[in-house]
Design a protein around this motif. Structure first.
Motif, PDB file in Angstrom:
ATOM      1  N   PRO C 352       0.837  -1.206   0.000  1.00 18.78           N
ATOM      2  CA  PRO C 352       0.000   0.000   0.000  1.00 18.78           C
ATOM      3  C   PRO C 352       0.869   1.253   0.000  1.00 18.78           C
ATOM      4  O   PRO C 352       1.965   1.253   0.563  1.00 18.78           O
ATOM      5  CB  PRO C 352      -0.797  -0.115   1.295  1.00 18.78           C
ATOM      6  CG  PRO C 352      -0.101  -1.138   2.123  1.00 18.78           C
ATOM      7  CD  PRO C 352       0.612  -2.041   1.185  1.00 18.78           C
ATOM      8  N   SER C 353       0.379   2.282  -0.639  1.00 14.64           N
ATOM      9  CA  SER C 353       1.138   3.520  -0.720  1.00 14.64           C
ATOM     10  C   SER C 353       1.286   4.137   0.676  1.00 14.64           C
ATOM     11  O   SER C 353       0.379   4.043   1.504  1.00 14.64           O
ATOM     12  CB  SER C 353       0.409   4.478  -1.658  1.00 14.64           C
ATOM     13  OG  SER C 353       0.904   5.765  -1.503  1.00 14.64           O
ATOM     14  N   GLU C 354       2.442   4.759   0.924  1.00 19.72           N
ATOM     15  CA  GLU C 354       2.684   5.348   2.241  1.00 19.72           C
ATOM     16  C   GLU C 354       1.666   6.445   2.545  1.00 19.72           C
ATOM     17  O   GLU C 354       1.396   6.746   3.691  1.00 19.72           O
ATOM     18  CB  GLU C 354       4.085   5.972   2.338  1.00 19.72           C
ATOM     19  CG  GLU C 354       5.234   4.994   2.231  1.00 19.72           C
ATOM     20  CD  GLU C 354       5.758   4.854   0.816  1.00 19.72           C
ATOM     21  OE1 GLU C 354       5.200   5.530  -0.081  1.00 19.72           O
ATOM     22  OE2 GLU C 354       6.707   4.079   0.610  1.00 19.72           O
ATOM     23  N   GLU C 355       1.161   7.062   1.495  1.00 21.03           N
ATOM     24  CA  GLU C 355       0.263   8.191   1.729  1.00 21.03           C
ATOM     25  C   GLU C 355      -1.192   7.772   1.944  1.00 21.03           C
ATOM     26  O   GLU C 355      -2.047   8.629   2.139  1.00 21.03           O
ATOM     27  CB  GLU C 355       0.326   9.159   0.544  1.00 21.03           C
ATOM     28  CG  GLU C 355       1.571   9.988   0.545  1.00 21.03           C
ATOM     29  CD  GLU C 355       2.333   9.859  -0.745  1.00 21.03           C
ATOM     30  OE1 GLU C 355       1.705   9.497  -1.758  1.00 21.03           O
ATOM     31  OE2 GLU C 355       3.551  10.086  -0.746  1.00 21.03           O
ATOM     32  N   ASN C 356      -1.451   6.476   1.885  1.00 21.10           N
ATOM     33  CA  ASN C 356      -2.834   6.025   2.022  1.00 21.10           C
ATOM     34  C   ASN C 356      -3.493   6.559   3.287  1.00 21.10           C
ATOM     35  O   ASN C 356      -4.630   7.007   3.269  1.00 21.10           O
ATOM     36  CB  ASN C 356      -2.904   4.500   2.009  1.00 21.10           C
ATOM     37  CG  ASN C 356      -2.886   3.960   0.596  1.00 21.10           C
ATOM     38  OD1 ASN C 356      -2.736   4.727  -0.358  1.00 21.10           O
ATOM     39  ND2 ASN C 356      -3.027   2.664   0.439  1.00 21.10           N
ATOM     40  N   GLN C 357      -2.720   6.484   4.405  1.00 14.54           N
ATOM     41  CA  GLN C 357      -3.287   6.882   5.690  1.00 14.54           C
ATOM     42  C   GLN C 357      -3.800   8.320   5.657  1.00 14.54           C
ATOM     43  O   GLN C 357      -4.948   8.602   6.001  1.00 14.54           O
ATOM     44  CB  GLN C 357      -2.208   6.718   6.769  1.00 14.54           C
ATOM     45  CG  GLN C 357      -2.750   6.652   8.174  1.00 14.54           C
ATOM     46  CD  GLN C 357      -3.587   5.385   8.383  1.00 14.54           C
ATOM     47  OE1 GLN C 357      -3.133   4.276   8.127  1.00 14.54           O
ATOM     48  NE2 GLN C 357      -4.824   5.560   8.810  1.00 14.54           N
ATOM     49  N   SER C 358      -2.932   9.236   5.176  1.00 17.31           N
ATOM     50  CA  SER C 358      -3.337  10.646   5.211  1.00 17.31           C
ATOM     51  C   SER C 358      -4.422  10.917   4.167  1.00 17.31           C
ATOM     52  O   SER C 358      -5.355  11.688   4.420  1.00 17.31           O
ATOM     53  CB  SER C 358      -2.124  11.543   4.976  1.00 17.31           C
ATOM     54  OG  SER C 358      -1.607  11.309   3.692  1.00 17.31           O
ATOM     55  N   LEU C 359      -4.312  10.257   3.023  1.00 17.28           N
ATOM     56  CA  LEU C 359      -5.335  10.454   1.985  1.00 17.28           C
ATOM     57  C   LEU C 359      -6.685   9.938   2.472  1.00 17.28           C
ATOM     58  O   LEU C 359      -7.725  10.576   2.283  1.00 17.28           O
ATOM     59  CB  LEU C 359      -4.909   9.744   0.693  1.00 17.28           C
ATOM     60  CG  LEU C 359      -5.794   9.971  -0.522  1.00 17.28           C
ATOM     61  CD1 LEU C 359      -5.899  11.445  -0.873  1.00 17.28           C
ATOM     62  CD2 LEU C 359      -5.280   9.193  -1.738  1.00 17.28           C
ATOM     63  N   ALA C 360      -6.642   8.793   3.139  1.00 17.29           N
ATOM     64  CA  ALA C 360      -7.880   8.210   3.657  1.00 17.29           C
ATOM     65  C   ALA C 360      -8.529   9.170   4.649  1.00 17.29           C
ATOM     66  O   ALA C 360      -9.748   9.354   4.660  1.00 17.29           O
ATOM     67  CB  ALA C 360      -7.588   6.866   4.314  1.00 17.29           C
ATOM     68  N   GLN C 361      -7.686   9.796   5.447  1.00 20.89           N
ATOM     69  CA  GLN C 361      -8.206  10.745   6.435  1.00 20.89           C
ATOM     70  C   GLN C 361      -8.882  11.940   5.727  1.00 20.89           C
ATOM     71  O   GLN C 361      -9.984  12.325   6.082  1.00 20.89           O
ATOM     72  CB  GLN C 361      -7.050  11.249   7.286  1.00 20.89           C
ATOM     73  CG  GLN C 361      -7.472  11.582   8.685  1.00 20.89           C
ATOM     74  CD  GLN C 361      -6.291  11.469   9.636  1.00 20.89           C
ATOM     75  OE1 GLN C 361      -5.129  11.560   9.215  1.00 20.89           O
ATOM     76  NE2 GLN C 361      -6.574  11.277  10.897  1.00 20.89           N
ATOM     77  N   THR C 362      -8.185  12.469   4.729  1.00 18.03           N
ATOM     78  CA  THR C 362      -8.739  13.599   3.987  1.00 18.03           C
ATOM     79  C   THR C 362     -10.077  13.235   3.355  1.00 18.03           C
ATOM     80  O   THR C 362     -10.993  14.039   3.297  1.00 18.03           O
ATOM     81  CB  THR C 362      -7.766  14.015   2.860  1.00 18.03           C
ATOM     82  OG1 THR C 362      -6.462  14.064   3.401  1.00 18.03           O
ATOM     83  CG2 THR C 362      -8.141  15.335   2.260  1.00 18.03           C
ATOM     84  N   LEU C 363     -10.142  12.005   2.861  1.00 20.49           N
ATOM     85  CA  LEU C 363     -11.343  11.596   2.133  1.00 20.49           C
ATOM     86  C   LEU C 363     -12.418  11.038   3.054  1.00 20.49           C
ATOM     87  O   LEU C 363     -13.538  10.794   2.618  1.00 20.49           O
ATOM     88  CB  LEU C 363     -10.979  10.523   1.096  1.00 20.49           C
ATOM     89  CG  LEU C 363     -10.093  10.979  -0.062  1.00 20.49           C
ATOM     90  CD1 LEU C 363      -9.506   9.784  -0.776  1.00 20.49           C
ATOM     91  CD2 LEU C 363     -10.894  11.817  -1.040  1.00 20.49           C
ATOM     92  N   GLY C 364     -12.064  10.797   4.286  1.00 15.31           N
ATOM     93  CA  GLY C 364     -13.026  10.201   5.207  1.00 15.31           C
ATOM     94  C   GLY C 364     -13.295   8.749   4.890  1.00 15.31           C
ATOM     95  O   GLY C 364     -14.414   8.261   5.003  1.00 15.31           O
ATOM     96  N   LEU C 365     -12.255   8.037   4.452  1.00 13.01           N
ATOM     97  CA  LEU C 365     -12.412   6.624   4.113  1.00 13.01           C
ATOM     98  C   LEU C 365     -11.604   5.769   5.079  1.00 13.01           C
ATOM     99  O   LEU C 365     -10.743   6.268   5.800  1.00 13.01           O
ATOM    100  CB  LEU C 365     -11.927   6.364   2.681  1.00 13.01           C
ATOM    101  CG  LEU C 365     -12.685   7.045   1.555  1.00 13.01           C
ATOM    102  CD1 LEU C 365     -12.029   6.692   0.233  1.00 13.01           C
ATOM    103  CD2 LEU C 365     -14.141   6.622   1.550  1.00 13.01           C
TER     104      LEU C 365
END
Lengths: 222, 595, 428, 137
Positions: C352-365
């Motif tokens: 998984p991409s390292e940025e998944n965590q922060s992107l998920a947070q931004t997207l609410g996923l």
């Protein structure tokens, strides 16, 4: 349709020996359809001859033209002005085309670029098979529309020979037995009675052998 | 020649970069001497907005009718330039690009070579453009309807998805009733894992759904379904296929924008099964699945043999899979692997059977498969891994199925403790009451006929086209005809759903506009056409058909412009020289050969 | 299709591009937000694996799509950009995007390469932005550029030299607000960092490279140079499978789906280029799926060696020299073995991409346990818990190029179906 | 004097033409005597185009097609391959060495192979000497 195949270029080149102004004449009908002597093949042959001459240190003029049907005097006559100045005509028509041109231009040398092979149909793109031998005495009415003269390797008239096995010809296992096909067809038509009629011997002026012939242009088969 | 068109030559120096390599004025001076050239000019940046504006003004002022652009590769800005000359009032094809940057200045090691090569290339381009012909734009009507062939699971599902997108689907099937069976054998791991699907958490026995509910949804949505119907004839091309349907002798002509083939596949007992004869306790995975679903009692009885109490089931996967000529996708290993894992878990859970799976490789490349494999291990399914060189040996002894296995990991420890009995190199013996083997997956009956009518390669019967990477993931050789589901080798149920939605998208984006503007890239001169059918037989995209070229006139070959992809194969094959590619005519190609 | 329908695709890799193309072809306006200076993602870093025939690796298929997207009028590319905020608004979203300064105006850049050639940094702070086989423009890497480094903060050589006047260092970071009815997340994957498996020596031993490294050498046409050898010396190459896949100890307990295929294809390519090479592939289970791959395996049988079993460690060869020594378990033979290799390619998995965590947070996923974006339903893997936001490609789980294209189209279909449904509701 | 052959390279615009572009963009340099002729597909190339190239004075003709199974038009490359075989036989009988006509499979990414092939090809045509069409008057 008449099916022809181009002669080997190595056979055509010597025919042009000693001529300076050559005209390659194509035919837009049968030989175009069987990919042997249409506008495209005319261009290839003309160019090949120019190259062959130059490769041998000679210079010749090779012109090209294609006409509707070489077997018609009227069409061939339309070449009157075109042939002027040429000393050799190469016909890319069938044997009839070559002869019609020779007849219309008796003072000019005419040579064939094709071998006229058979009367047939394309089995698939690039493969032609024989269906008629122009025997002059059609009996297709009695054989369910399948010609025993061309489909039976031995051109038998009254049923198969003893060599027919599982519907295949003994000459070549790739070929269907013509009489087997006729039997099956007549059976499905409910006209097996046709087979009871004895067909009289045909008058063959020349003997032949080898079975139905096939023209295959490998580079066209796909 | 007065009639020759006026040609404008425009050199883009790529920000004066070209000036480093040759004298641009000398180049343009030599170009100006070529026949037909009416104006020459140079510009620093032709590809920029201002450069394009400059080009348009120059074209208008010089009154040139043809344009040569000397600059970078056509792959860079060809579209831009075509658009610009179109805006300047010229036809988009009356232009040629001389690739001086990637093809000349960046190629020549010696700068002295640049000018002569550039001159040669520019001259060729000038000669080429002088022979250019305008390309016609054709408005093709795109009907927003689709014919779906096959009312199996994939067919029914794609009909529903297309309906959602506003495409009018017409579903046909050769059978009297829609059959879910055609793809029901495609297993999904998540149904048994219970982390998805309609019945979360429940053991659904490997069944994904209720097929009849899907069919009900069809009628609810008023999607037309014609049963006992076959395709007789397909003419036309994308956006306007004319299809003759035959419903028990009654013919009907429909016009559809797209055709989706969802003909599915069928299971047959594989070669391995045939080899072992017709012993009732040796079954295919497909047969076992049916028994689990429909005849659990019979299955239970089958697993209890007189001598032994415990029920023993053995699965053999892989090995010399059946590879008949018409078999889909060689051995369907993934399908078999998922199916066997699903069934093994069920047999342990429901029937408390002892289960062994013998395989050379476990297929886990798929959503949830690693979890499924782990679940199987956790449920007590035994796995034996055999090298490919030593496939398991099966024999029948007194009604018991004996499977002798060489497991590389266990071989040594077993040999040490073995009783000394000669095991022929297969130290593990599995005695099974029931043996399950892979099935053979074949195209549905009638696929071959359908293929010849559609003139599309289906199911890899002749594997040539389907192997082509540019037809991935679900295109066919004929634009507007798509293939979906197990008939093109989809191996698991989850992937089939991905496939269905992706095809639905592809159909929609093709048909979403009522009209499509397409270039008439290929022109057939009917006067020259000998109707030899060569083009029709050789066109890879079935974009040429024959018939009346104009109503009531002589027959000839004609191009379906929206189906044509512009390869020029027809023009290359035409024996009468009747077909011309507008932008690659023979004369144009010859003009480039002047060395 | 309604003209105002706008869609945002996060990620310009092959899945995002496929989604964007499908939507654009259906009449939507699509904004593709790409973190890197150019779109294309991993697909543009892979080499062609054709030998004497195409081996269906799909790289050219992906490139075709990327090139098509780059010139599609309905697709608007925002490169060097990141999503910083997503707010629901009516039936759609308001998305805030932070775009880094571009420094080189893509509209003006003619890709003449002068700036690249004259950049004084030895390893160049300017790189090609590939959209097609030839650079369609250049970009300045801010972290490398001398202008942004204290000791030489006045270098603006490229700006003065650019004939197109495309370079401007005055540009500032900007925040862009976009409205969209749907958002497709196609943020892609990260390759597993083989350094985490220290015993394989990646990063320490010159001879040990990753599958991605090999791909780049293949792309550059330099694969042959990976095994320098004296005359008569037989080069020995090993591929090690499942590096970062199927391994519960590192939390990546899944099959990466692509490694068996890329390893065998790359092995075939190397064997084709270096016919005398001896190539061995070490694996756990060979994933024999897809017809084209099975065909390749058949063609390669006897030409490459397949060994069931993974290496335990890789270290310098005992007698020194240029080779590395590998100790591995040969399961079929039931013993430990040792062999020397000139080159070891680690088939790194899809992580998984390292940025998944922060992107998920931004997207609410939510992310799944494995770190990938979790779909609501495994059989409907593009749907998320938030209506209007869809998943495409490897951000959801490992996928091959072709599978990513398929998944991208699937996500687009789901997005379109939603837009249509909303439209129907609006119009009653 | 060193002989510089004239060579025509017919390139499919989907593969070899792009490879040639990349080779150009990398500025590695290849013989400038190679003229590239762009085709929509190698399947478009006809026998007459090759003959004409020789007639116009080419010393060599190279044809680049996509790898089997990767032709965007399915079988255009296979068609080209067969046609080249046929043409080579024709050339031989005409009196032009068949080695002057060469056929290669190439993908768009194989630009280094493109360089190798055109460099080697150029050398081999060089060693054949000028085309017999040009040598004799």
């Amino acid at each position: 349709m008449i099916v022809a195949e181009q002669k080997d270029i190595a056979e055509i080149i010597p025919m042009t020996e000693g001529y300076q102004n050559i005209l390659v004449i194509g035919c837009d009908t049968c030989v175009t359809v069987c990919l042997a002597g249409g506008a495209k093949e005319v261009a290839i042959l003309a160019c090949s001859l120019r190259l062959a001459a130059r490769a041998r240190g000679k210079k010749v003029q090779v012109d090209e033209i294609s006409i509707e049907r070489q077997c018609e005097k009227e069409f061939v006559d339309s070449l009157q002005s075109t042939v002027r100045g040429h000393d050799l005509l190469i016909s890319m028509g069938c044997g009839i085309g070559v002869q019609t041109i020779a007849e219309q231009f008796p003072n000019l040398a005419v040579v064939p670029a094709l071998n006229t092979k058979l009367l047939g149909l394309p089995e698939r793109q690039g493969v032609w098979v024989e269906r008629c031998q122009a025997c002059g005495q059609c009996i297709l009415d009695k054989t369910g529309g399948i010609c025993p003269i061309s489909r039976c390797s031995k051109s038998l008239l009254n049923g198969p020979c003893g060599g027919s096995q599982n519907g295949k010809c003994e000459i070549n296992k790739e070929i269907d037995c013509g009489w087997h096909l006729i039997y099956e067809r007549l059976k499905s038509l409910g006209r097996l009675g046709c087979l009871e009629e004895i067909m009289p011997a045909k008058d063959w002026s020349r003997s032949r052998n080898g079975g139905p012939r096939k023209v295959i242009r490998e580079d066209m088969c796909l | 020649m007065d009639s020759s068109p006026k040609i404008g030559v425009f050199l883009c120096t790529c920000g004066h970069m070209m000036n480093d390599y040759f004298d641009t004025r000398a180049l343009l001076a030599s170009a100006a001497k070529e026949p037909g050239v009416s104006s020459v000019d140079e510009c620093g940046f032709l590809c920029t907005k201002s450069g394009l504006e400059w080009l348009k003004i120059k074209i208008a002022r010089s009154g040139c009718e043809r344009v040569v652009i000397a600059g970078c590769s056509p792959h860079q800005h060809e579209l831009k330039f075509r658009q610009a000359i179109e805006e300047a009032g010229l036809n988009r094809s009356l232009m040629t690009i001389a690739n001086l940057r990637e093809g000349c200045v960046w190629v020549c090691r010696d700068k002295k070579e640049c000018l002569p090569k550039a001159e040669r290339m520019l001259k060729a381009a000038i000669h080429r453009v002088a022979l250019a012909k305008p390309v016609d734009m054709v408005q093709a009507r795109m009907s927003s309807s689709a014919l779906i062939i096959g009312a199996g699971e994939s067919g029914v599902r794609i009909a529903l998805e297309l309906h959602r997108l506003g495409i009018q689907p017409l579903l046909i099937d050769s059978q009297p009733r829609p059959e879910g069976e055609r793809e029901a054998f495609l297993p999904t791991p998540c149904t048994i894992l219970g982390n998805g699907g309609s019945s979360s958490g429940q053991d659904t026995g490997g069944q994904r759904h209720d097929f009849s509910a899907l069919v009900k949804e069809l009628s609810h949505k008023k999607i037309e379904l014609l049963t006992s119907t076959e395709v007789r004839e397909v003419a036309g091309g994308v956006g306007a296929f004319r299809v003759v349907l035959d419903t028990q002798g009654r013919e009907r002509l429909v016009e559809v924008g797209s055709i989706v083939v969802a003909s599915g596949s069928r299971l047959e007992d594989g070669a391995n099964l045939a080899k072992l004869g017709s012993y009732s306790r040796i079954v295919s995975l497909g047969r076992l699945q049916k028994m689990i679903e429909a005849e659990p009692e019979r299955l239970e009885r089958m697993m209890i043999t007189a001598e032994r109490r415990a029920k023993h089931v053995c699965f053999i996967l892989g090995g010399d899979g059946p590879q008949g000529e018409k078999s889909l996708v060689a051995p369907f290993v993934k399908r078999a692997s998922i199916m066997a894992l699903n069934q093994a878990i069920l047999l342990r859970r429901r029937f408390k059977a002892e289960v062994a799976i013998v395989a050379s490789d476990i297929i886990v490349c798929g959503t949830g498969l690693e979890d499924l494999y782990r679940l199987a291990r956790q449920s007590g399914v035994l796995f034996f891994r055999t090298p490919e060189s030593r496939p398991p040996q099966v024999s029948l002894e007194k009604g018991v199925i004996k499977v002798r296995v060489y497991d590389s990991a266990l071989a040594d420890c077993i040999r040490e403790s073995a009783s000394g009995e000669d095991d022929g190199g297969y130290p593990i013996l599995i005695q099974a009451d029931l043996l399950a083997l892979e099935d053979e997956v074949l195209p549905s009956l009638g696929t071959e006929t359908l293929q010849s009518i559609l003139r599309v390669d289906l199911a890899g019967i002749s594997s040539f086209y389907q192997g082509n990477i540019h037809l991935k993931p679900n295109l066919s050789n004929r634009r507007g005809v798509f293939v979906v589901g197990s008939c093109h080798g989809v191996e698991d149920g989850g992937e089939m759903l991905n496939d269905i939605r992706s095809v639905a998208m592809a159909v929609f984006s093709l048909l979403s506009r009522p009209n499509l503007a397409v270039e008439q890239k290929v022109v057939i001169n009917t006067d020259k056409c000998a109707l030899c059918l060569t083009c029709i037989r050789t066109c890879p995209h079935r974009a040429i058909e024959f018939g009346e070229v104009k109503a009531g006139q002589k027959w000839g070959a004609r191009v379906i412009p929206q189906a044509c992809q512009g390869c020029g194969i027809c023009a290359g094959e035409c024996p009468a020289k009747a077909i011309e590619m507008v932008q690659y005519s023979d004369d144009q190609i010859f003009s480039e050969l002047t060395l | 299709m309604n003209d105002q329908d706008q869609a945002i695709v996060i990620g310009g890799g092959i899945a995002g591009v496929s989604s964007a193309l499908s939507l654009a072809d259906s009449g939507c306006q699509v904004y593709v937000i790409e973190k890197k200076p150019s779109i294309g993602g991993h697909a543009l870093r892979f080499g062609c694996k054709a030998t004497d025939q195409c081996n269906s690796c799909g790289v050219c298929l992906a490139r075709d799509k990327i090139i098509k997207a780059a010139s599609c009028p309905n697709i608007h590319l925002l490169t060097q950009a990141e999503v910083v905020d997503v707010q629901e608004s009516g039936s759609g979203f308001v998305v805030t995007v932070r775009r880094k300064p571009q420094f080189i105006d893509v509209e003006k850049c003619t890709a003449c390469s002068l700036c690249y050639q004259r950049c004084p940094k030895p390893d160049r702070a300017i790189s090609r932005a590939y959209l097609s086989p030839i650079p369609s423009g250049y970009v300045i890497n801010q972290s490398e550029c001398l202008l942004f480094q204290e000791e030489r903060g006045d270098c603006d050589l490229c700006r003065t030299i650019c004939p197109a006047g495309a370079i401007s260092f005055d540009q500032q970071e900007e925040l862009i607000t976009l409205r969209a009815s749907v958002v497709i997340v196609a943020s892609g994957f990260s390759a597993y960092d083989a350094r985490r498996k220290g015993h394989f020596g990646y990063g320490r031993l010159r001879q040990v490279i990753s599958g991605l490294d090999l791909e780049q050498r293949l792309l550059a046409g330099e694969a042959k140079s990976l095994v320098p050898r004296a005359a008569g010396d037989v080069p020995r190459i090993a591929f090690v499978q499942c590096v970062g896949s199927r391994d519960p100890h590192i939390g990546q307990d899944y099959c990466s789906r692509v490694c068996c295929k890329y390893a065998v294809r790359a092995a075939a390519k190397l064997k084709f280029q270096i016919p005398e090479a001896e190539i061995t592939i070490f694996f756990i289970d060979l994933q024999r799926t897809e017809r084209e791959f099975l065909g390749l395996l058949e063609r390669m049988s006897g030409k490459i060696r397949l060994v069931k079993g993974l290496p335990v460690e890789i270290g310098p060869a005992a007698e020194g020299g240029d080779r590395v020594s590998m100790r591995y378990e040969n399961i079929d033979q039931g013993r430990m073995e040792r062999a020397d290799f000139d080159l070891v390619v680690l088939s790194v998995g899809v992580a998984p991409s390292e940025e998944n965590q922060s992107l998920a947070q931004t997207l609410g996923l939510k992310l799944g346990l494995d770190g990938f974006f979790a779909p609501l339903d495994l059989t409907d893997s593009t749907i998320t818990a938030r209506p209007g936001i869809f998943l495409a490609g490897t951000c959801q789980g490992p996928k091959s190029l072709v599978e990513s294209i398929l998944h991208g189209q699937e996500a687009a279909m789901r997005a379109l179906a939603l837009m249509r449904r909303r439209e129907e509701v609006r119009h009653g | 004097m060193d002989f510089t052959p004239a060579i025509v390279a017919f390139c499919c615009e989907n593969s070899a033409y792009r490879a040639a572009d990349t080779a150009g963009a990398r500025q590695e340099g290849y013989p400038s005597n190679i003229s590239i002729c762009r085709l929509p597909c190698s399947g478009k190339l006809e026998v007459i185009h090759i003959l004409k190239a020789f007639e116009e004075g080419a010393d060599g003709v190279f044809v680049f097609a996509c790898h089997p199974d990767s032709c965007r038009f399915l079988l255009g490359n296979v068609r080209a391959g067969k046609r080249i075989e046929h043409t080579a036989a024709l050339l031989e009988k005409i009196g032009i060495e068949k080695e002057r006509l060469r056929f290669f499979y190439l993908s768009e990414l194989e630009w280094t192979q493109f360089l190798d092939l055109v460099r080697q090809g150029n050398e081999s045509i060089k060693s054949l000497g000028p085309s017999p069409i040009k040598v004799k008057p």
